[in-house]
Design a protein around this motif. Structure first.
Motif: not given
Length: 128
Positions: A35-40, A64-68, A106-110
């Motif tokens: 699993t990787q995350t992209i933080e914007i 999935k996408e979330e605002f922290v 943005l969380t992407i799980e392979n």
């Protein structure tokens, strides 16, 4: 740029990313079963909207996408709840407008046994 119908980000009459300088494309490798995350970062909150594109070569991932928010007293906002993205789906484009600083994650799980390449870009648009 490569058109959307061929897995790229270029769209006809695109008002968000209308030049190659608008949001250069970044890449990351997603190992099998990881699993990787992209933080914007969302630093500007006055009249700006964050826009992003994500494409995974080979898809078949959970996304999935979330605002922290930066303020620990605020709640995390789910922008897009976790869903499985199939191989026949095109690039994902989404927007988010916040009234406080923070970051979009943005969380992407392979879940497959093959590594995937993730391409993404983002930019902040001023709203008038």
């Amino acid at each position: 740029e490569i058109p959307v119908q061929y897995g790229g980000f270029k769209r006809e009459n695109d008002t968000e990313f209308f030049s190659s300088e608008d949001g250069s494309v970044s890449e990351l490798t997603l190992k099998a079963g990881s699993t990787q995350t992209i933080e914007i970062d969302v630093a500007e909150v006055d009249n700006s909207t964050l826009v992003w594109h994500v494409s995974v070569l080979g898809w078949e991932v959970n996304y999935k996408e979330e605002f922290v928010p930066s303020d620990e007293g605020s709640y995390t906002i789910i922008v897009q709840k976790k869903k499985k993205i199939g191989a026949n789906e095109g690039p994902i484009r989404n927007t988010f407008r916040s009234n406080e600083p923070g970051k979009v994650v943005l969380t992407i799980e392979n879940t497959s046994s093959k590594k995937k390449r993730v391409l993404y870009r983002h930019k902040s648009n001023k709203c008038f």
